[in-house]
Design a protein around this motif. Structure first.
Motif, short mmCIF file in Angstrom:
data_model
loop_
_atom_site.label_atom_id
_atom_site.label_comp_id
_atom_site.label_asym_id
_atom_site.label_seq_id
_atom_site.Cartn_x
_atom_site.Cartn_y
_atom_site.Cartn_z
N LYS A 122 0.80 -1.22 0.00
CA LYS A 122 0.00 0.00 0.00
C LYS A 122 0.84 1.28 0.00
N PRO A 123 1.99 1.31 0.68
CA PRO A 123 2.81 2.52 0.57
C PRO A 123 3.24 2.81 -0.88
N MET A 124 3.52 1.76 -1.66
CA MET A 124 3.86 1.97 -3.05
C MET A 124 2.67 2.46 -3.86
N THR A 125 1.47 1.96 -3.54
CA THR A 125 0.26 2.42 -4.23
C THR A 125 0.05 3.91 -3.99
N VAL A 126 0.14 4.34 -2.74
CA VAL A 126 -0.06 5.75 -2.40
C VAL A 126 1.03 6.61 -3.03
N ALA A 127 2.28 6.15 -2.94
CA ALA A 127 3.38 6.93 -3.49
C ALA A 127 3.25 7.10 -5.00
N ALA A 128 2.86 6.03 -5.71
CA ALA A 128 2.69 6.09 -7.16
C ALA A 128 1.58 7.05 -7.54
N ALA A 129 0.48 7.03 -6.78
CA ALA A 129 -0.65 7.92 -7.10
C ALA A 129 -0.28 9.38 -6.86
N LEU A 130 0.44 9.65 -5.79
CA LEU A 130 0.89 11.02 -5.54
C LEU A 130 1.87 11.49 -6.60
N GLU A 131 2.83 10.64 -6.95
CA GLU A 131 3.85 11.01 -7.92
C GLU A 131 3.26 11.24 -9.30
N ALA A 164 -10.18 2.73 0.35
CA ALA A 164 -9.41 3.91 -0.05
C ALA A 164 -8.39 3.54 -1.12
N MET A 165 -7.73 2.38 -0.96
CA MET A 165 -6.74 1.96 -1.94
C MET A 165 -7.40 1.69 -3.30
N MET A 166 -8.58 1.11 -3.28
CA MET A 166 -9.28 0.84 -4.55
C MET A 166 -9.67 2.15 -5.23
N ASP A 167 -10.11 3.14 -4.45
CA ASP A 167 -10.44 4.45 -5.02
C ASP A 167 -9.21 5.09 -5.63
N ILE A 168 -8.07 4.95 -4.96
CA ILE A 168 -6.82 5.53 -5.46
C ILE A 168 -6.41 4.86 -6.76
N ALA A 169 -6.48 3.54 -6.82
CA ALA A 169 -6.10 2.81 -8.04
C ALA A 169 -7.03 3.17 -9.19
N TYR A 191 3.81 2.02 -12.77
CA TYR A 191 4.52 2.22 -11.51
C TYR A 191 4.88 0.90 -10.84
N GLN A 192 4.10 -0.14 -11.07
CA GLN A 192 4.53 -1.45 -10.58
C GLN A 192 5.90 -1.80 -11.16
N LYS A 193 6.08 -1.50 -12.44
CA LYS A 193 7.36 -1.82 -13.08
C LYS A 193 8.45 -0.86 -12.65
N ILE A 194 8.09 0.39 -12.38
CA ILE A 194 9.07 1.35 -11.86
C ILE A 194 9.60 0.86 -10.51
N ARG A 250 17.26 3.56 -10.57
CA ARG A 250 16.36 4.58 -11.11
C ARG A 250 15.78 5.42 -9.97
N LYS A 251 15.20 6.53 -10.35
CA LYS A 251 14.38 7.30 -9.42
C LYS A 251 12.95 6.80 -9.54
N THR A 252 12.33 6.55 -8.42
CA THR A 252 10.95 6.06 -8.42
C THR A 252 9.96 7.18 -8.13
N ILE A 253 10.23 7.98 -7.11
CA ILE A 253 9.36 9.08 -6.74
C ILE A 253 10.21 10.27 -6.33
N SER A 254 9.60 11.40 -6.14
CA SER A 254 10.33 12.60 -5.73
C SER A 254 10.60 12.59 -4.23
N PRO A 255 11.59 13.35 -3.77
CA PRO A 255 11.84 13.44 -2.33
C PRO A 255 10.63 13.96 -1.56
N GLU A 256 9.85 14.86 -2.17
CA GLU A 256 8.67 15.41 -1.50
C GLU A 256 7.62 14.33 -1.24
N VAL A 257 7.37 13.50 -2.26
CA VAL A 257 6.41 12.41 -2.09
C VAL A 257 6.94 11.40 -1.07
#
Length: 672
Positions: free
Chosen positions: A349-358, A406-411, A422-425, A510-517
């Motif tokens: 779930k942390p990866m799901t949230v991070a990918a959606a924010l990024e 909430a995770m389903m809504d985000i996806a 993002y799964q592949k990232i 690679r870079k996956t997400i930004s430092p802010e996210v």
């Protein structure tokens, strides 16, 4: 001229006759002496031999030896020499036989019957290479050499008869070889691996770096000159290189102690004698990808890796054929932390949230409403607390309380294409490239197969598979500022003298997400450890840390078998260590309880953080006793991530599951 030629011819004939007479005389009178000289040269054939290389050492990051090669000797008997006859007082006798047998029996403790049978058997009595004993220590070799050294102080008082007996010990020589030793026995067995014959390996660091650890054999060429002096040419062996690993033997011991504590508490429960089907732990530096420690629950002795007795009864072993034994050994030798794939559950779930924010699909200010389920394509997909609901949640609270809705809504906002990208990232569905053999890769949905239902369940870790090493590598990139590092277990390579010949630096993939996210998600994960968060039982008093629970229900779902996990890190703002614990089928009446990995995590972190010089942010914090324990008495405690279907309701089956995989217990899917 004719007379001179005749005279020369006569002289040549007479010389040849004289030479023939001389040879005949020597053969009749002194042939034994000459034969002995030839045999003595044959005896020294070992001077033309292979000199084995020494395989390099495996060390931990502090120089502790984890694997090393120790020089030993094979005792070789030249039966032809020992059986040779020598002329003594006009008689031929085997003067070397009894002295040699006596020395081998009295000094080395070898079996006299075995020695004599080799010397008398028609198949071996003329053999010049009979191995009497393998892996003789250098101490015993020195004892035998001292026995024959007549200049030795202890031998000067011997009688002339005894000295003559020792001088007649012939046909024994020592062949150098090496044996692989593992000083810590079963410690980090999955990670280190072992050699089959001292130089060949398939498992662990031994297998992956085998070509570096091995060297090149040397050779000794020898002969006797006309003065019976030994002349020889030596081509020295090139010893193997040493491998310096990233793991720390002390961290390995901390992990082992926690796993043994769990084993002691959970063994002999309602599901058998084992504490769990599998337990795996990985400790990683999230800022470099270095593996600090790795262990799983099948501990085997690296010095005796084929011993099945700790895992099977004598009756079970006796019933196994060769294939069954090999299958059993391979199961023990494999590294659960990198080889086994499973659906990870809510730890993604942390990866799901991070990918959606990024990706900009959501914002940190978004809110979500959970009434206990979400209907997707006609299917009711339940949250963990169904029939209750979480109500309105912030983005952070959706992680804190592990809300599936909430995770389903985000996806759904991300869409299948973005989600899969993002799964592949985050490198799911592919090898991490860790420097260990046998890594698994897991399976992802293709974009065509990732329908709305599959997308919804994948958001909370269901419907795809991965490995522990994939999970912790992806998680580390979420908490370290957004950099994905290739996991690795070796930091440098040195030569046989200890000089560094290669440094293995961290590899940024690679870079996956930004430092802010990354910072945003890190703060959310910190709330998971609050007293009302799903990871509260993993919290170590006084430390700032974050983490996430996971509970996955395995197929077939009717068996009610679960894989539970916890992944976390510390400190919260500047993570120095990430730790992932997986318990596959805990030995409890109710397996779906993340308390088991949480308490293993907590035991490890309480010792690990001070060892790494990471100190409490609040030294005055008091450790509160856990209300629940990991013993079978805690079976009545139900994890908040475990579904609670209403009485009489049945699930719709596994229509959206990968065949043979496991399902996440954080959701129940029923027909609407």
């Amino acid at each position: 001229m004719s007379k001179k030629l005749v005279g020369l011819f006569i002289l040549v004939v007479l010389a040849l006759v004289g030479l023939a007479l001389r040879i005949t005389y020597i053969n009749a009178s002194d042939h034994q002496d000459y034969k002995r000289q030839v045999l003595n040269q044959t005896q020294q054939q070992y001077s033309s031999r292979v000199i084995p290389f020494k395989r390099g050492e495996i060390q931990d990051r502090n120089g502790t030896i984890l694997a090393a090669s120790e020089k030993v000797y094979n005792v070789i008997l030249d039966c032809k020499i020992v059986n040779s006859k020598v002329k003594v007082k006009d008689k031929s006798a085997k003067i070397y036989l009894e002295p040699t047998v006596k020395a081998l029996v009295e000094v080395l403790g070898l079996d006299e019957d075995d020695i004599r049978s080799r010397l008398e058997d028609d198949k071996t009595k003329n053999s010049q290479y009979q191995i009497l004993k393998k892996q003789l220590s250098i101490t015993d070799k020195k004892k035998f050499e001292d026995y024959l050294d007549l200049d030795n102080e202890e031998n000067k008082s011997l009688s002339d008869k005894e000295k003559l007996m020792r001088q007649r010990v012939k046909g024994v020589w020592f062949e150098e070889t090496y044996v692989r030793r593992y000083p810590m026995n079963s410690m980090a067995s999955d990670l280190i691996g072992f050699t089959y014959d001292g130089i060949t390996a398939d498992w662990g660091i031994e297998g992956y770096y085998s070509s570096l650890l091995n060297g090149v054999n040397g050779r000794q060429f020898g002969y006797f000159n006309s003065d019976a002096d030994v002349e020889q040419t030596i081509q020295d062996p090139i010893n193997g290189k040493n491998v310096i690993s990233t793991i720390d033997a002390n961290i390995q011991q901390i992990i082992r102690d926690a796993l043994e504590s769990y084993e002691n508490e959970m063994a002999n429960g309602p599901n058998g004698t084992a504490a769990a089907k599998n337990v795996g732990v990985i400790a990683m530096n999230p800022n470099t990808g270095e593996i600090l420690g790795m262990d799983s629950s099948d501990w085997y002795d690296l010095n005796n890796p084929r011993d099945l007795k700790p895992f099977y009864s004598a009756e079970e072993i006796a019933a196994m054929d060769d294939k069954a034994q090999l299958d059993a050994l391979n199961k023990i030798w494999r590294n659960f932390c990198i080889s086994d794939t499973f659906e990870p559950g809510s730890t993604v779930k942390p990866m799901t949230v991070a990918a959606a924010l990024e990706s900009g699909s959501i914002s940190a200010d978004d809110t979500y409403h959970c009434n206990g389920f979400k209907t997707v394509s006609g299917l009711k997909i339940k949250c963990a607390i169904y029939p209750n609901g979480h109500g309105t949640l912030s983005l952070g609270d959706s992680l804190k309380h592990s809300c599936n809705v909430a995770m389903m809504d985000i996806a759904e906002k991300m869409g299948a294409e973005n989600f899969l990208r993002y799964q592949k990232i985050f490198n799911f569905g592919d090898y991490t490239g860790i420097d260990l053999p046998g890594e698994g890769s897991g399976i992802l949905h293709t974009q065509q197969a990732l329908g709305s239902t599959e997308l919804a369940t994948a958001a909370f870790g269901q419907g795809f598979t991965g490995t522990m090493i994939q999970e912790i590598a992806a998680f580390s990139s979420v908490i370290n500022g957004g950099t994905y590092y290739k996991p690795h277990v070796v930091s440098s390579v040195t030569d046989s003298l200890g000089a560094v010949v290669e440094n293995i630096d961290p590899v940024m993939v690679r870079k996956t997400i930004s430092p802010e996210v990354s910072n945003e998600v890190r703060q959310y994960l910190g709330t998971v450890m609050d007293s009302d968060g799903s990871g509260a039982k993993a919290k170590v008093a006084g430390y700032s840390m974050g983490g996430k629970t996971g509970t996955a229900q395995k197929i077939p779902r009717t068996d009610k078998k679960y894989l539970v996990s916890f992944i976390g890190f510390a400190p919260l703002d500047h993570p120095q260590v990430a730790l992932y614990v997986v318990v596959d089928e805990p030995n409890a009446a109710i397996q779906a309880n993340s308390i088991y990995p949480q308490q293993i995590y907590k035991k490890i972190m309480k010792e690990l953080l001070p060892y790494l010089n990471i100190f409490p942010a609040d030294p005055s914090a008091v450790e509160l006793p856990d209300k629940d324990s990991t013993t079978n008495k805690a079976d009545g405690v139900v994890d908040e991530n475990v579904p609670k279907p209403p009485e009489g309701e049945t699930s719709a089956g596994n229509n959206n599951m990968l065949s043979g995989g496991v399902t996440n217990s954080d959701a129940e899917i029923t027909n609407e």
